[in-house]
Design a protein around this motif. Structure first.
Motif, mmCIF file in Angstrom:
data_model
loop_
_atom_site.group_PDB
_atom_site.id
_atom_site.type_symbol
_atom_site.label_atom_id
_atom_site.label_comp_id
_atom_site.label_asym_id
_atom_site.label_seq_id
_atom_site.Cartn_x
_atom_site.Cartn_y
_atom_site.Cartn_z
ATOM 1 N N GLY A 1 0.820 -1.211 0.000
ATOM 2 C CA GLY A 1 0.000 0.000 0.000
ATOM 3 C C GLY A 1 0.849 1.254 0.000
ATOM 4 N N CYS A 2 1.912 1.256 0.795
ATOM 5 C CA CYS A 2 2.839 2.401 0.801
ATOM 6 C C CYS A 2 3.449 2.625 -0.573
ATOM 7 C CB CYS A 2 3.948 2.171 1.830
ATOM 8 S SG CYS A 2 3.438 2.316 3.558
ATOM 9 N N ALA A 3 3.901 1.533 -1.202
ATOM 10 C CA ALA A 3 4.558 1.641 -2.503
ATOM 11 C C ALA A 3 3.593 2.149 -3.573
ATOM 12 C CB ALA A 3 5.129 0.286 -2.907
ATOM 13 N N VAL A 4 2.363 1.632 -3.587
ATOM 14 C CA VAL A 4 1.378 2.081 -4.575
ATOM 15 C C VAL A 4 1.014 3.540 -4.331
ATOM 16 C CG1 VAL A 4 -0.955 1.727 -5.450
ATOM 17 C CG2 VAL A 4 0.480 -0.250 -4.938
ATOM 18 N N ALA A 5 0.903 3.933 -3.067
ATOM 19 C CA ALA A 5 0.595 5.327 -2.757
ATOM 20 C C ALA A 5 1.690 6.260 -3.274
ATOM 21 C CB ALA A 5 0.420 5.496 -1.249
ATOM 22 N N VAL A 6 2.937 5.866 -3.100
ATOM 23 C CA VAL A 6 4.049 6.672 -3.625
ATOM 24 C C VAL A 6 3.970 6.758 -5.148
ATOM 25 C CG1 VAL A 6 6.553 6.745 -3.915
ATOM 26 C CG2 VAL A 6 5.582 6.244 -1.672
ATOM 27 N N ALA A 7 3.657 5.629 -5.789
ATOM 28 C CA ALA A 7 3.540 5.619 -7.246
ATOM 29 C C ALA A 7 2.421 6.548 -7.719
ATOM 30 C CB ALA A 7 3.294 4.193 -7.732
ATOM 31 N N LEU A 8 1.298 6.532 -7.008
ATOM 32 C CA LEU A 8 0.186 7.409 -7.369
ATOM 33 C C LEU A 8 0.542 8.877 -7.132
ATOM 34 C CD1 LEU A 8 -2.760 5.303 -5.934
ATOM 35 C CD2 LEU A 8 -2.355 5.828 -8.354
#
Length: 472
Positions: free
Chosen positions: A79-86
């Protein structure tokens, strides 16, 4: 359909999406760093025990299908990684359907966490993040202009957040109607911030002005969100200013920040709109169908909001698609705090040395000034505030927390600011005592350097050994 999109709001959408991704990151980071002690296999409220008694249909979650601490950590860090990507704009580099799927990932992961989070995730801003996050899936990317219906539904959420909070105040504690609640609130709020002491000591006439302005912002201004520009922008801007005032006055996790983010799509942020292709028919059908569903699901939240028996912060469906919100329908006049202490004595005596555990955010040492943690959420600190209001709030988890302190459990100790006991020498007994806290005066602050003054009230939990740990 020309009416379907609002190209002029492309910049508002961009700012909203990037800011929302940032809040997702904060939420997942808090989950990743705190879950083992709170919800893990040896946590205070273990997820395996919860899913064993609650069926999937009541709490849909990936962890209903499989749970291990390693799997939870994987989901949280993903979730952290996807949030950074977004936040970096990866969704804009994908086709429309790919961007929508990318936004769906953090929503599904966070829904899985909230639905098994029990007491630790029973706060209104958890459902608010999910409701807003679900709409973000439909907001589109650089391939389409922002859909009018989704922009309307975001304003509809903001309206319910503010108007619902205003109604619960007017129906609740009489101090809101008398404009006196802020005589107490800054001192008794769940987690004061570094400026809360100064807010408390503002002149009382200014407190009256603050409450009156709050009523206007929450009970009148929300209706202006649905008016033409520039009035809607002025209304949203006033809400943002009010929320920033609250950010300065206390630590309310990401409640204030997500309200600010929600106001952004109502702002008319003019910029040179890029050339956008025609909106795909399949996208229009999906948005229309989901918008109709969400408007239908709004029935119960609206009915609750206009009811005399209005309740705060409740979800009416297991997916948290449309919820009801509100905060501080009542305001405490006295602040109580549970102080947890340990001793290495085999048999506690009157002269035993009891050493105090220091929590990160909640008041403890009267000389320690509160710090700013929001939008980060210290879940244990918040629940310790509720425990001080009534032991019933802590019955399910307090005994297990004491056990973990008696074991010097590393995961539990990481939730604290400091343990007074080295890893190789855990305490033999732990106790908890209830104190009344009040802010010091200007004179007391100068003389003692302490921002708090505390007075012993009663025993909360008697001295307890490892084999005896029980809830208060």
């Amino acid at each position: 359909m020309d009416w379907f999109t609002a190209p002029d709001y492309w910049l508002s959408r961009l700012v909203f999406q990037r800011a929302l991704a940032g809040l997702y990151f904060v939420a997942f980071l808090a989950a990743a760093l705190q879950f083992r002690a709170l919800l893990g296999e040896r946590g205070m409220l273990p997820i395996p025990r919860f899913v064993a008694r609650v069926p999937f249909r009541r709490a849909p979650s990936l962890f209903q299908l499989h749970y291990s601490d390693r799997f939870f950590a994987l989901c949280a860090w993903t979730g952290c990684a996807v949030a950074v990507a977004l936040a970096a704009g990866l969704d804009s580099l994908l086709p429309l359907w790919g961007g929508m799927l990318l936004w769906l990932v953090p929503w599904l992961l966070y829904l899985s966490i909230v639905n098994v989070g029990q007491t630790w995730y029973g706060f209104g801003w958890e459902s608010l993040l999910l409701e807003v996050g679900f709409l973000a899936v439909l907001l589109g990317n650089d391939e389409v202009a922002p859909p009018v219906l989704v922009l309307f539904l975001l304003r509809w959420i903001l309206f319910r957040v503010e108007f619902g909070a205003g109604l619960i105040k007017m129906r609740g504690d009489a101090c809101w109607r008398k404009l006196t609640c802020l005589d107490h609130h800054h001192e008794t709020q769940p987690m004061p911030g570094p400026l809360s002491w100064f807010f408390h000591h503002l002149p009382r006439p200014l407190h009256r002005v603050e409450v009156a302005a709050n009523h206007v912002t929450q009970l009148v201004v929300p209706f202006l969100l649905f008016t033409p520009q520039p009035i809607a922008t002025a209304a949203a801007s006033l809400m943002i200013v009010t929320q920033l005032w609250l950010v300065l006055s206390g630590n309310f996790a990401w409640l204030n920040w997500i309200t600010i983010v929600l106001a952004v799509p109502a702002l008319d942020l003019r910029g040179e709109a890029p050339d956008l292709p025609a909106t795909p028919l399949w996208y229009e059908v999906v948005v229309l169908a989901v918008a109709a569903l969400l408007l239908g699901l709004s029935y119960h939240p609206v009915r609750n909001m206009i009811s005399r028996s209005q309740i705060m912060n409740r979800s009416f469906d297991p997916l948290h698609l449309v919820n009801t919100y509100g905060a501080f329908g009542s305001v405490s006049r006295i602040r109580y705090e549970v102080v947890v202490e340990g001793t290495t004595d085999d048999v506690p005596r009157g002269d035993s040395e009891w050493k105090e555990y220091e929590f990160k955010g909640k008041p403890g040492d009267p000389r320690r000034w509160p710090r700013q943690f929001a939008p980060y959420h210290l879940r244990l600190d918040w629940m310790m505030w509720f425990a001080a209001l009534s032991p019933a709030y802590a019955q399910a988890w307090f005994g297990t927390m004491v056990e973990r302190l008696l074991e010097n459990d590393p995961a539990t100790l990481r939730l604290l600011r400091r343990s007074p006991f080295p890893p190789e020498e855990p305490p033999r007994h732990v106790r908890a005592r209830l104190f009344r806290y009040r802010y010091t005066t200007w004179r007391e602050l100068r003389e003692t350097g302490a921002c708090w003054e505390r007075t012993y009230v009663r025993e909360f939990l008697p001295p307890t050994r490892l084999a005896e740990a029980v809830s208060p």
